[in-house]
Motif scaffolding. Structure first.
Motif, PDB file in Angstrom:
ATOM      1  N   ASN A 179      23.875  15.842 -13.029  1.00 14.18           N
ATOM      2  CA  ASN A 179      24.233  15.956 -14.440  1.00 14.18           C
ATOM      3  C   ASN A 179      23.936  14.672 -15.200  1.00 14.18           C
ATOM      4  N   TYR A 180      23.666  13.639 -14.443  1.00 18.93           N
ATOM      5  CA  TYR A 180      23.490  12.337 -15.095  1.00 18.93           C
ATOM      6  C   TYR A 180      22.085  11.822 -14.899  1.00 18.93           C
ATOM      7  N   LYS A 181      21.695  10.983 -15.814  1.00 21.43           N
ATOM      8  CA  LYS A 181      20.372  10.363 -15.710  1.00 21.43           C
ATOM      9  C   LYS A 181      20.425   9.244 -14.679  1.00 21.43           C
ATOM     10  N   ILE A 182      19.255   8.888 -14.176  1.00 22.40           N
ATOM     11  CA  ILE A 182      19.182   7.777 -13.228  1.00 22.40           C
ATOM     12  C   ILE A 182      18.212   6.733 -13.786  1.00 22.40           C
ATOM     13  N   ARG A 183      18.652   5.483 -13.757  1.00 18.99           N
ATOM     14  CA  ARG A 183      17.788   4.404 -14.225  1.00 18.99           C
ATOM     15  C   ARG A 183      17.193   3.735 -12.988  1.00 18.99           C
ATOM     16  N   ILE A 184      15.895   3.556 -13.009  1.00 20.92           N
ATOM     17  CA  ILE A 184      15.227   3.051 -11.803  1.00 20.92           C
ATOM     18  C   ILE A 184      14.419   1.796 -12.126  1.00 20.92           C
ATOM     19  N   ILE A 185      14.605   0.786 -11.281  1.00 20.40           N
ATOM     20  CA  ILE A 185      13.767  -0.410 -11.414  1.00 20.40           C
ATOM     21  C   ILE A 185      12.759  -0.401 -10.272  1.00 20.40           C
ATOM     22  N   SER A 186      11.530  -0.752 -10.547  1.00 18.08           N
ATOM     23  CA  SER A 186      10.523  -0.932  -9.495  1.00 18.08           C
ATOM     24  C   SER A 186      10.032  -2.359  -9.662  1.00 18.08           C
ATOM     25  N   ARG A 187      10.113  -3.156  -8.577  1.00 20.41           N
ATOM     26  CA  ARG A 187       9.757  -4.569  -8.743  1.00 20.41           C
ATOM     27  C   ARG A 187       8.974  -5.035  -7.515  1.00 20.41           C
ATOM     28  N   ALA A 188       7.873  -5.733  -7.752  1.00 14.90           N
ATOM     29  CA  ALA A 188       7.093  -6.310  -6.648  1.00 14.90           C
ATOM     30  C   ALA A 188       7.840  -7.537  -6.144  1.00 14.90           C
ATOM     31  N   ILE A 189       8.019  -7.631  -4.812  1.00 13.02           N
ATOM     32  CA  ILE A 189       8.772  -8.770  -4.256  1.00 13.02           C
ATOM     33  C   ILE A 189       8.045  -9.325  -3.031  1.00 13.02           C
ATOM     34  N   GLY A 190       8.606 -10.402  -2.446  1.00 12.06           N
ATOM     35  CA  GLY A 190       8.015 -10.982  -1.244  1.00 12.06           C
ATOM     36  C   GLY A 190       6.561 -11.358  -1.461  1.00 12.06           C
ATOM     37  N   LYS A 191       6.329 -12.061  -2.542  1.00  8.53           N
ATOM     38  CA  LYS A 191       4.956 -12.491  -2.935  1.00  8.53           C
ATOM     39  C   LYS A 191       4.033 -11.269  -3.049  1.00  8.53           C
TER      40      LYS A 191
ATOM     41  N   ILE B   5       7.523  -3.756  -2.388  1.00  5.94           N
ATOM     42  CA  ILE B   5       8.052  -3.269  -3.668  1.00  5.94           C
ATOM     43  C   ILE B   5       9.463  -2.746  -3.389  1.00  5.94           C
ATOM     44  N   ILE B   6      10.387  -3.165  -4.211  1.00  8.00           N
ATOM     45  CA  ILE B   6      11.730  -2.594  -4.071  1.00  8.00           C
ATOM     46  C   ILE B   6      11.969  -1.662  -5.259  1.00  8.00           C
ATOM     47  N   GLN B   7      12.528  -0.517  -4.997  1.00  8.78           N
ATOM     48  CA  GLN B   7      12.922   0.415  -6.062  1.00  8.78           C
ATOM     49  C   GLN B   7      14.419   0.664  -5.917  1.00  8.78           C
ATOM     50  N   ILE B   8      15.138   0.402  -6.968  1.00  8.47           N
ATOM     51  CA  ILE B   8      16.589   0.671  -6.937  1.00  8.47           C
ATOM     52  C   ILE B   8      16.896   1.631  -8.090  1.00  8.47           C
TER      53      ILE B   8
ATOM     54  N   TRP C 154       5.361   4.756 -10.068  1.00  7.54           N
ATOM     55  CA  TRP C 154       6.067   3.616 -10.662  1.00  7.54           C
ATOM     56  C   TRP C 154       5.994   2.388  -9.747  1.00  7.54           C
ATOM     57  N   ALA C 155       6.066   2.670  -8.424  1.00  7.94           N
ATOM     58  CA  ALA C 155       5.954   1.568  -7.468  1.00  7.94           C
ATOM     59  C   ALA C 155       4.599   0.889  -7.652  1.00  7.94           C
ATOM     60  N   ASP C 156       3.584   1.723  -7.818  1.00 11.40           N
ATOM     61  CA  ASP C 156       2.228   1.215  -8.024  1.00 11.40           C
ATOM     62  C   ASP C 156       2.151   0.364  -9.300  1.00 11.40           C
ATOM     63  N   GLN C 157       2.764   0.887 -10.349  1.00  7.49           N
ATOM     64  CA  GLN C 157       2.768   0.152 -11.640  1.00  7.49           C
ATOM     65  C   GLN C 157       3.364  -1.235 -11.490  1.00  7.49           C
ATOM     66  N   SER C 158       4.402  -1.329 -10.635  1.00  6.08           N
ATOM     67  CA  SER C 158       5.116  -2.599 -10.519  1.00  6.08           C
ATOM     68  C   SER C 158       4.237  -3.673  -9.889  1.00  6.08           C
ATOM     69  N   LEU C 159       3.233  -3.241  -9.140  1.00  5.08           N
ATOM     70  CA  LEU C 159       2.319  -4.230  -8.563  1.00  5.08           C
ATOM     71  C   LEU C 159       1.538  -4.945  -9.671  1.00  5.08           C
TER      72      LEU C 159
ATOM     73  N   ASP D  94       0.832  -1.219   0.000  1.00  3.53           N
ATOM     74  CA  ASP D  94       0.000   0.000   0.000  1.00  3.53           C
ATOM     75  C   ASP D  94       0.863   1.264   0.000  1.00  3.53           C
ATOM     76  N   LEU D  95       2.063   1.114  -0.507  1.00  5.33           N
ATOM     77  CA  LEU D  95       2.990   2.207  -0.810  1.00  5.33           C
ATOM     78  C   LEU D  95       3.503   2.961   0.423  1.00  5.33           C
ATOM     79  N   LYS D  96       3.595   2.270   1.500  1.00  7.87           N
ATOM     80  CA  LYS D  96       4.225   2.892   2.685  1.00  7.87           C
ATOM     81  C   LYS D  96       5.694   2.545   2.649  1.00  7.87           C
ATOM     82  N   VAL D  97       6.522   3.580   2.910  1.00  8.76           N
ATOM     83  CA  VAL D  97       7.960   3.360   2.823  1.00  8.76           C
ATOM     84  C   VAL D  97       8.463   2.662   4.081  1.00  8.76           C
ATOM     85  N   VAL D  98       9.135   1.521   3.888  1.00  3.42           N
ATOM     86  CA  VAL D  98       9.644   0.756   5.026  1.00  3.42           C
ATOM     87  C   VAL D  98      11.120   1.072   5.251  1.00  3.42           C
TER      88      VAL D  98
END
Ligand code: ADP
Length: 421
Positions: free
Chosen positions: A138-150, A154-157, A118-123, A95-99
């Motif tokens: 100055n640089y771009k950031i690439r971000i992965i959002s992935r649903a985990i732990g069944k 959600i982990i975002q790196i 994006w976290a929501d999308q990953s669900l 439910d998108l609470k930051v742990v």
């Protein structure tokens, strides 16, 4: 055309040609640059994505073995290993609470609203990748959002693309410099190519001029003669002059007819019906016909054949004329000695050679004698119109064969015709 106009045309043409070459070359380089740049970027992104996915998957796997606190410590440690300035993370519940999260003061983008989107999308989609261009970096950031732990978390790196962008920057600089050098080289090469083309065009124009001059000369001489004869014959019934006029007119129309035949053969316009012809018999007959002419000049004309017969597909009248032209020249340009005519088989070819002990041809002229109306200066006083060898070449070529000459000045010449059997 005046020399000045011609030079202007050639110069502007050469300029345009250089420009076209250069434009083509440079645009090819630019296209190659853009394509390889895109490929490089896509490849690098793919590598980054694979790394991020591997990290997220590892964390997902750990949910089977460790509790949340252990996992948080695990993530923090692995992040520290990679360098806190390069990578950040955020762990959220479904439910998108930051742990757990990296330092938001260091990574203000962690609080961007799209991060939660994006976290929501990953669900829904399990894994989503996004690229962020934060204003503070100055640089771009690439971000992965992935649903985990069944799907309970959600982990975002996020990982900065500094290394990748630096690499692309380096590539662009090196390629840019190479393009610069190649461009200069390309323009120089283009200019040289254009010059080569110009020499060719100039040569063609010169040839055209020579042919035109020769035609003018060769037509003017008989016309002047005809006019002179007509003046003499004027008013009186002078059958001799009138007869000569008819003769000159015949010669002129024969020249024009030969020109047309050559043009037709060169253009492959008229498909003359071909029949089986025995080259041996045809050449032998030609020698018999020219024998008296040779005897008149005290020249021995010998014929020999290695084969009884050599059958080819050809138009007999034209082939007779080809042989006649060579025999006529051999007798005309030989004052004493002999002429040897031979027919033989060489592979899949019937070969005819006519060798004389005449005046010979300078090596520089040997190519040119096959040009229309070309006659070597020293032989201009002898009868002829300079079309004989052009006729030979065109007709032989129309039969799929070839003609060549070997000659030594003052010693004699050998003309060789090869025709496919
Ligand atoms: P033409 O004989 O009517 O002058 P050709 O086309 O048959 O024209 O020959 C072109 C020129 O080639 C001749 O004018 C002559 O200068 C040279 N040539 C041809 N055949 C011979 C030969 N057998 N020996 C020396 N020169 C020759």
């Amino acid at each position: 055309m005046s020399l000045k106009t011609k030079n202007n045309i050639l110069r502007s043409f050469s300029f345009r040609l250089t420009l076209w070459y250069a434009v083509f070359f440079v645009s090819s380089l630019v296209i190659i640059f853009f394509i390889s740049d895109k490929i490089l970027m896509a490849d690098l992104l793919h590598v980054v994505d694979r790394g991020l996915l591997a990290q997220a998957t590892k964390i997902d796997d750990e949910f089977g073995y460790f509790n949340l606190d252990q996992i948080k410590t695990g993530i923090r440690e692995s992040i520290e290993q990679e360098g806190k300035n390069r990578i950040f993370y955020r762990l959220l519940t479904s439910d998108l609470k930051v742990v757990a999260t990296s330092d938001p003061l260091k990574w203000p983008c962690l609080n961007f609203p799209q991060m939660s989107q994006w976290a929501d999308q990953s669900l829904e989609n399990k894994v989503v990748f996004h690229t962020l261009s934060p204003p503070d970096r100055n640089y771009k950031i690439r971000i992965i959002s992935r649903a985990i732990g069944k799907d309970k978390f959600i982990i975002q790196i996020g990982k900065t693309m500094k290394d990748e962008e630096d690499l692309v920057g380096l590539y662009r600089r090196v390629f840019g410099q190479a393009v610069g050098v190649l461009m200069i080289l390309g323009i120089v090469l283009a200019w040289l190519e254009a010059q080569k083309a110009m020499v060719r065009i100039d040569g063609l124009m010169r040839n055209l001029r020579d042919v035109t001059n020769n035609i003018a000369h060769d037509l003017r001489t008989p016309l002047t003669r005809i006019r002179g004869l007509a003046e003499t014959a004027e008013g009186k019934q002078d059958p001799e002059s009138l007869g000569m006029i008819v003769e000159e007119c015949d010669r002129l129309s024969a020249t024009i007819k030969t020109m047309l035949e050559i043009a037709e053969a060169d253009a492959g316009l008229k498909d003359v019906p071909k029949v089986s012809v025995d080259v041996v018999a045809l050449v032998k007959r030609g020698c018999e016909l020219f024998e008296p002419l040779a005897q008149d000049k005290n020249i021995s004309l010998k014929f020999n054949a290695t084969q009884e017969s050599l059958m080819i597909k050809a138009e007999p009248m034209r082939l007779q004329r080809v042989v006649a032209n060579l025999l006529d020249n051999a007798i005309k340009f030989t004052s004493s000695g002999s002429i040897d005519v031979q027919t033989k088989k060489e592979g899949a070819h019937a070969v005819i050679t006519v060798t004389d002990t005449g005046i010979g041809i300078e090596s520089g002229q040997q190519e040119r004698i096959f040009e229309k109306f070309y006659r070597i200066e020293s032989s201009r006083s002898l009868p002829g119109n300079g079309l004989g060898l052009s006729y030979v070449q065109s007709m032989v070529a129309s039969l799929g064969g070839s003609v060549s000459v070997q000659s030594t000045l003052g010693q004699g010449s050998t003309f060789t015709i090869k025709l496919p059997l």
